[in-house]
Write a protein that holds these residues in place. Structure first.
Motif, mmCIF file in Angstrom:
data_model
loop_
_atom_site.group_PDB
_atom_site.id
_atom_site.type_symbol
_atom_site.label_atom_id
_atom_site.label_comp_id
_atom_site.label_asym_id
_atom_site.label_seq_id
_atom_site.Cartn_x
_atom_site.Cartn_y
_atom_site.Cartn_z
ATOM 1 N N PRO A 198 24.578 17.489 44.094
ATOM 2 C CA PRO A 198 25.768 16.710 44.424
ATOM 3 C C PRO A 198 27.088 17.407 44.107
ATOM 4 O O PRO A 198 28.147 16.889 44.434
ATOM 5 C CB PRO A 198 25.606 15.474 43.530
ATOM 6 N N SER A 199 27.030 18.592 43.482
ATOM 7 C CA SER A 199 28.252 19.219 42.976
ATOM 8 C C SER A 199 29.309 19.431 44.045
ATOM 9 O O SER A 199 30.493 19.163 43.837
ATOM 10 C CB SER A 199 27.917 20.570 42.317
ATOM 11 N N GLN A 200 28.909 19.901 45.216
ATOM 12 C CA GLN A 200 29.874 20.207 46.269
ATOM 13 C C GLN A 200 30.637 18.955 46.702
ATOM 14 O O GLN A 200 31.867 18.987 46.863
ATOM 15 C CB GLN A 200 29.156 20.830 47.467
ATOM 16 N N GLN A 201 29.923 17.837 46.876
ATOM 17 C CA GLN A 201 30.573 16.601 47.310
ATOM 18 C C GLN A 201 31.469 16.029 46.220
ATOM 19 O O GLN A 201 32.566 15.543 46.492
ATOM 20 C CB GLN A 201 29.516 15.570 47.717
ATOM 21 N N LEU A 202 31.013 16.089 44.982
ATOM 22 C CA LEU A 202 31.811 15.588 43.872
ATOM 23 C C LEU A 202 33.076 16.423 43.684
ATOM 24 O O LEU A 202 34.130 15.898 43.312
ATOM 25 C CB LEU A 202 30.976 15.577 42.589
ATOM 26 N N GLN A 203 32.980 17.728 43.953
ATOM 27 C CA GLN A 203 34.167 18.593 43.868
ATOM 28 C C GLN A 203 35.135 18.309 45.013
ATOM 29 O O GLN A 203 36.359 18.348 44.824
ATOM 30 C CB GLN A 203 33.734 20.063 43.868
ATOM 31 N N LYS A 204 34.597 17.998 46.193
ATOM 32 C CA LYS A 204 35.462 17.676 47.331
ATOM 33 C C LYS A 204 36.231 16.385 47.060
ATOM 34 O O LYS A 204 37.439 16.297 47.341
ATOM 35 C CB LYS A 204 34.604 17.532 48.596
ATOM 36 N N PRO A 237 32.126 7.152 41.881
ATOM 37 C CA PRO A 237 31.906 7.279 40.439
ATOM 38 C C PRO A 237 32.949 8.245 39.856
ATOM 39 O O PRO A 237 32.708 9.455 39.759
ATOM 40 C CB PRO A 237 30.489 7.862 40.356
ATOM 41 N N PHE A 238 34.106 7.726 39.492
ATOM 42 C CA PHE A 238 35.201 8.586 39.045
ATOM 43 C C PHE A 238 34.798 9.469 37.874
ATOM 44 O O PHE A 238 35.249 10.612 37.761
ATOM 45 C CB PHE A 238 36.421 7.739 38.677
ATOM 46 N N THR A 239 33.958 8.968 36.990
ATOM 47 C CA THR A 239 33.554 9.742 35.808
ATOM 48 C C THR A 239 32.834 11.034 36.191
ATOM 49 O O THR A 239 32.887 12.020 35.453
ATOM 50 C CB THR A 239 32.623 8.913 34.913
ATOM 51 N N ALA A 240 32.165 11.040 37.360
ATOM 52 C CA ALA A 240 31.351 12.192 37.758
ATOM 53 C C ALA A 240 32.065 13.157 38.688
ATOM 54 O O ALA A 240 31.478 14.162 39.110
ATOM 55 C CB ALA A 240 30.055 11.707 38.422
ATOM 56 N N LEU A 241 33.330 12.904 39.018
ATOM 57 C CA LEU A 241 34.069 13.848 39.851
ATOM 58 C C LEU A 241 34.224 15.162 39.109
ATOM 59 O O LEU A 241 34.478 15.190 37.910
ATOM 60 C CB LEU A 241 35.426 13.265 40.238
ATOM 61 N N LYS A 242 34.097 16.259 39.857
ATOM 62 C CA LYS A 242 33.945 17.576 39.230
ATOM 63 C C LYS A 242 35.057 18.512 39.684
ATOM 64 O O LYS A 242 35.333 18.626 40.884
ATOM 65 C CB LYS A 242 32.575 18.151 39.629
ATOM 66 N N ASP A 243 35.703 19.181 38.719
ATOM 67 C CA ASP A 243 36.777 20.106 39.087
ATOM 68 C C ASP A 243 36.213 21.477 39.443
ATOM 69 O O ASP A 243 34.992 21.701 39.403
ATOM 70 C CB ASP A 243 37.826 20.200 37.977
ATOM 71 N N LYS A 245 36.225 24.130 37.886
ATOM 72 C CA LYS A 245 35.605 24.831 36.747
ATOM 73 C C LYS A 245 34.249 24.235 36.372
ATOM 74 O O LYS A 245 33.622 24.672 35.412
ATOM 75 C CB LYS A 245 36.541 24.788 35.546
ATOM 76 N N GLY A 246 33.832 23.201 37.123
ATOM 77 C CA GLY A 246 32.536 22.596 36.851
ATOM 78 C C GLY A 246 32.558 21.511 35.800
ATOM 79 O O GLY A 246 31.498 21.053 35.351
ATOM 80 N N LYS A 247 33.745 21.053 35.407
ATOM 81 C CA LYS A 247 33.879 20.011 34.393
ATOM 82 C C LYS A 247 33.936 18.633 35.065
ATOM 83 O O LYS A 247 34.675 18.434 36.030
ATOM 84 C CB LYS A 247 35.150 20.229 33.572
ATOM 85 N N TYR A 248 33.151 17.699 34.526
ATOM 86 C CA TYR A 248 33.226 16.322 35.007
ATOM 87 C C TYR A 248 34.482 15.652 34.455
ATOM 88 O O TYR A 248 34.958 15.979 33.358
ATOM 89 C CB TYR A 248 32.001 15.535 34.570
ATOM 90 N N LEU A 249 34.998 14.681 35.200
ATOM 91 C CA LEU A 249 36.230 14.010 34.793
ATOM 92 C C LEU A 249 36.066 13.293 33.458
ATOM 93 O O LEU A 249 36.996 13.228 32.660
ATOM 94 C CB LEU A 249 36.662 13.019 35.882
#
Length: 481
Positions: A198-204, A237-243, A245-249
C-alpha cells in the motif's frame, strides 16, 4: 480595466450566491422546530446546496478571502447533527460559527484544526458538460489563532492519470487489504484474496492531503491535529499516510478527526457539563450473538461468536478493576440500562453498517425476552448518555452513509446521544491485533486522560509487532480530545 470588470462581475455573482445560500443557512440556524424534529440519521436540507456552497467558496478564494470561504465551508457541514447538539446543549439554537469563533475552538482544544473542502466544477469533456473534481481547499487553524490556506489542483488526476481523488482513496484501501463498495451511499468492506503493497497509494494521498501543509503543521509529535474531512476523505486513514521518507503520519503527529468545527465545539461544551458525573466503566465483549437476515427474504442466521473480543474485554476490565459483560449476560436491555452511569463504554462485538442487512447500522448484543439483541443507530441516538468516551471495537464502526452533511452511522448516533468522543474503525478489524491495540490504549489512558495521545501510543506499539497498517491504522478518534 479588464481586471476591474472581472472583479465587478465576481462581486455581483458573490452577492447573488450569498442572497440565495445564506438565508437558507440562517433558516436552519434559527428554526427551533427543525432542530427539534431533525433526525440524526437523515441528511439535512444542505444536501441539495453543495454546488452553491462550492461556487461561493470558489468566488471568495478568487477574491483572496480565505477566511470568509472557511466560514462558508463550515456552514455547509453537519447541520442536522449541529441542530440536535445545540438543541440538547441549550435552550436556543446555536448560529453558524464566525471566523473568530472558529479560532476560539482551536484555542480551547489546544489543537491545530485542518479542514478540507473538495471543490467540483463543470467541464466540457468531448462535447458534454461533466462535473469533476477541480480543487482541494485546505485551511489550517492554529491554536494561536493564525489561519493559513492552501489550494491543491485536482484536475491532473483525471486529465493526466485517468483517476480521481475518490478512486485513489478506494484503491489505497484495497492495497491495504480492504475494499470499498458504494451501495446506496453505504460503504461495504470486503477482504480481497490478494493484498498489495500500500505504500505507493498512501504516499500519493500524503502528497495531496498533507505535503501542501506539512511546513505549517506543529513540529512536536505530542501536539494535537484534528482533521475535518469531507466526502470520501472520511474514508482516509490519516494516521497511515506516508511521506517520501517512509514515515507514517502517526509517527510525527497526534491525530484525531471531527465531523465539523461547530460539532466539535458543541461536543466540547457537552463534555464540560458531564465531567465527573458518570463513574462506571462499562466493558462488553463477545455477547451471545443474535440472528439476522443477511438479505431481505432470507432466513435469519446467527452471527459467529468472537472469542478474541471476549478476552479483549476481560483484559481491559482488569485494568479498571471491574467485570466485563460477556455471553448471555451482555443483553441489549442490560447494556442500555448500564450505559447512562458509565464514563467509558467499550463495545467489542459484531456491528457496523451494511446496506444488505435488514438493519443498516447497529451493534450486536445478546437477545433476551425484552429485546432483539440489536442496538440500532436509531435506538442509540434517543439515549441521553454521560460517557466521555465510547469505543466501538468492531468492524466499520466509523463508517456509514457518506452525505454532504457528513457520515451518517454509529458515531453520529452516539454524538446525538451526547457522547463527546467516539473511537471507531475504518474497516473490518482482525481479532488478535485489535485486542493488542486496545489493551495498549487503555493502559496508557489509565495513566493519562489524553485520548488522542493514548491511541497514538497504542498504534505505535501495535505497529512494532504488526507492521501492516491494516492491523494498526483502522481506528480513529472522532470528536473531542
Amino acid at each position: 480595466m479588464k481586471k476591474i470588470q472581472t472583479y465587478f462581475v465576481q462581486s455581483i455573482c458573490l452577492c447573488i450566491l450569498a442572497i440565495t445560500y445564506l438565508p437558507n443557512i440562517n433558516i436552519l440556524a434559527n428554526n427551533k422546530v427543525l432542530a427539534q424534529t431533525t433526525n440524526a440519521d437523515e441528511p439535512s436540507i444542505l444536501e441539495t446546496q453543495t454546488s452553491t456552497s462550492n461556487r461561493l467558496q470558489k468566488l471568495l478564494i478568487e477574491q483572496n478571502k480565505p477566511e470568509a470561504a472557511l466560514e462558508i465551508s463550515e456552514r455547509s457541514r453537519n447541520r442536522a447533527l449541529v441542530d440536535i447538539l445545540s438543541d440538547r446543549s441549550s435552550s436556543s439554537v446555536v448560529k453558524p460559527l464566525s471566523t473568530e469563533q472558529i479560532k476560539q475552538v482551536a484555542k480551547q482544544q489546544n489543537a491545530t484544526l485542518v479542514q478540507y473542502s473538495i471543490i467540483n466544477d463543470e467541464f466540457n469533456i468531448e462535447g458534454k458538460k461533466q462535473t469533476r473534481e477541480s480543487e482541494l481547499y485546505i485551511w489550517v487553524i492554529k491554536p494561536t489563532g493564525e489561519i493559513a490556506f492552501r489550494s491543491v489542483d485536482l484536475k491532473p488526476l483525471w486529465q493526466k492519470e485517468n483517476t480521481s481523488l475518490a478512486d485513489l482513496i478506494t484503491h489505497s484501501r484495497r492495497t491495504l487489504g480492504v475494499s470499498s463498495n458504494y451501495l446506496k451511499g453505504i460503504v461495504i468492506l470486503k477482504h480481497p484474496e490478494q493484498k498489495n503493497n500500500p505504500s505507493q497509494q498512501l504516499q500519493k494521498l500524503h502528497q495531496l492531503l498533507i505535503a501542501p501543509i506539512a511546513n505549517i503543521l506543529p513540529n512536536q509529535a505530542d501536539a494535537h491535529i484534528i482533521f475535518i474531512p469531507q466526502g470520501e476523505l472520511f474514508l482516509v486513514p490519516f494516521t497511515a499516510l506516508k511521506d517520501t521518507k517512509g514515515k507514517y503520519l502517526i509517527e510525527q503527529h497526534t491525530i484525531s478527526t471531527a465531523p465539523s468545527i461547530q460539532a466539535l465545539n458543541l461536543l466540547y461544551q457537552r463534555q464540560q457539563k458531564i465531567q465527573g458525573v458518570a463513574k462506571d466503566v462499562l466493558i462488553v465483549g463477545n455477547p451471545t450473538m443474535p440472528s439476522i437476515s443477511l438479505k431481505p427474504g432470507e432466513s435469519p442466521q446467527k452471527l459467529s461468536q468472537l472469542p478474541g473480543a471476549e478476552q479483549e474485554a476481560k483484559d481491559i476490565a482488569s485494568i479498571f478493576n471491574t467485570q466485563a459483560l460477556t455471553g448471555d449476560a451482555a443483553t441489549e436491555t442490560t447494556v442500555v440500562q448500564k450505559m447512562p452511569q458509565a464514563k467509558i463504554i467499550h463495545l467489542a462485538t459484531q456491528g457496523g453498517c451494511n446496506d444488505s442487512l435488514e438493519i443498516t447500522c447497529g451493534l450486536a448484543l445478546a437477545p433476551s425476552q425484552q429485546d432483539d439483541g440489536w442496538l440500532t443507530s436509531e435506538e442509540i441516538l434517543k439515549l441521553n448518555l454521560k460517557a466521555d468516551l465510547v469505543v466501538l471495537s468492531s468492524n466499520d464502526t466509523a463508517l456509514g452513509k457518506i452525505t454532504a452533511d457528513g457520515v451518517i452511522g454509529l458515531s453520529r448516533s452516539f454524538f446525538a446521544a451526547a457522547v463527546p468522543s467516539v473511537i471507531g474503525s475504518l474497516w473490518s478489524v482482525p481479532d488478535k491485533e485489535t485486542a493488542f491495540l486496545m489493551i495498549e490504549f487503555y493502559q496508557k489512558l489509565s495513566e493519562n486522560p489524553d485520548k488522542a495521545a493514548a491511541l497514538r501510543h497504542a498504534m505505535l506499539a501495535t505497529m512494532k509487532k504488526y507492521p501492516n497498517p491494516r492491523d494498526w491504522a483502522a481506528f480513529t478518534l472522532i470528536g473531542v480530545l
